[in-house]
Design an enzyme around this catalytic site. Sequence first.
Site, PDB file in Angstrom:
ATOM      1  N   ASP A  58       0.681  16.052   2.561  1.00 56.17           N
ATOM      2  CA  ASP A  58       0.301  15.287   1.376  1.00 56.17           C
ATOM      3  C   ASP A  58      -0.229  13.953   1.876  1.00 56.17           C
ATOM      4  O   ASP A  58       0.546  13.114   2.357  1.00 56.17           O
ATOM      5  CB  ASP A  58       1.511  15.092   0.463  1.00 56.17           C
ATOM      6  N   ASN A  85     -11.670  14.151   3.175  1.00 61.25           N
ATOM      7  CA  ASN A  85     -12.275  14.817   2.027  1.00 61.25           C
ATOM      8  C   ASN A  85     -11.384  14.855   0.796  1.00 61.25           C
ATOM      9  O   ASN A  85     -11.875  14.803  -0.327  1.00 61.25           O
ATOM     10  CB  ASN A  85     -12.653  16.251   2.421  1.00 61.25           C
ATOM     11  N   TYR A 153     -11.565   6.871 -10.551  1.00 59.91           N
ATOM     12  CA  TYR A 153     -12.380   7.590  -9.573  1.00 59.91           C
ATOM     13  C   TYR A 153     -13.509   6.697  -9.058  1.00 59.91           C
ATOM     14  O   TYR A 153     -13.718   6.583  -7.840  1.00 59.91           O
ATOM     15  CB  TYR A 153     -12.955   8.856 -10.222  1.00 59.91           C
ATOM     16  N   LYS A 157     -13.920   5.275  -5.170  1.00 67.64           N
ATOM     17  CA  LYS A 157     -15.059   5.699  -4.370  1.00 67.64           C
ATOM     18  C   LYS A 157     -15.902   4.502  -3.915  1.00 67.64           C
ATOM     19  O   LYS A 157     -16.450   4.507  -2.800  1.00 67.64           O
ATOM     20  CB  LYS A 157     -15.912   6.719  -5.131  1.00 67.64           C
TER      21      LYS A 157
END
Length: 248
Positions: A58, A85, A153, A157
């Site tokens: 994890d 990733n 998100y 990013k």
Amino acid sequence: MNANRIALVTGAGTGIGKAAALALGEAGFTVVLTGRRAEPLDAVAASLDGKGHVVTADISAPASVAALFDTVAARFGRLDVLFNNAGGWSAATPIEDIPLEDWQRVVNVNLTGVFLCTQHAIRLMKAQDPKGGRIINNGSISAHAPRPLTGPYTATKHAVTGLTKQVALEGRAHNIACGQIDIGNADTDMAVKMKTGILQANGQIMVEPTFDPVHAGRAVAYMASLPLDANVLTMTIMATSAPFVGRG
């Protein structure tokens, strides 16, 4: 060229991670596949003709990340490529209504997890002989332009882009290259809504084109296969007709 080179892919059981792991195997790398669930990782490893090795972890948990890299070091003695990733997202929600636990969950995976894996990778790459290696971060076209209602998100990013540049700078002294691949509309689980209609910046709902994630995987393998005196700092691969250029 890539014989006996070791690559580690996080979130390797599905989607972009799976495509990258298979492409790296085709390019000659030995691939360490990691993620939280063993079953999909085992399925990918079975397609790698003995080049795939599963280590569950994890990446949002510091102790789990430490154990992962201890296993890589003990089993292979080095790490040549890390593909950061693994990532997650939250339900579409206005900024003011995002629950703190949703924000923290996305940050823990998309940013803190990348940071933790990067730390351990750098330590291993600095210590090995010959020293050096490559770190590739999975950004997103959301690292450049947000979608509506995707605050956690988008924020993470964008932060990954800053981390990529920082590692690229600091890695110079240790023969460590760092780059980022920004992927738009690969046909993975995250793209399901794109094929049925997704909210646009102008308030409309629009179906968006997607592309086969195998091409994103091959792009990662290309980045990984470069000699360490060359680096792809940023690459964008996207569906040709995706409404990214001019978004908003």
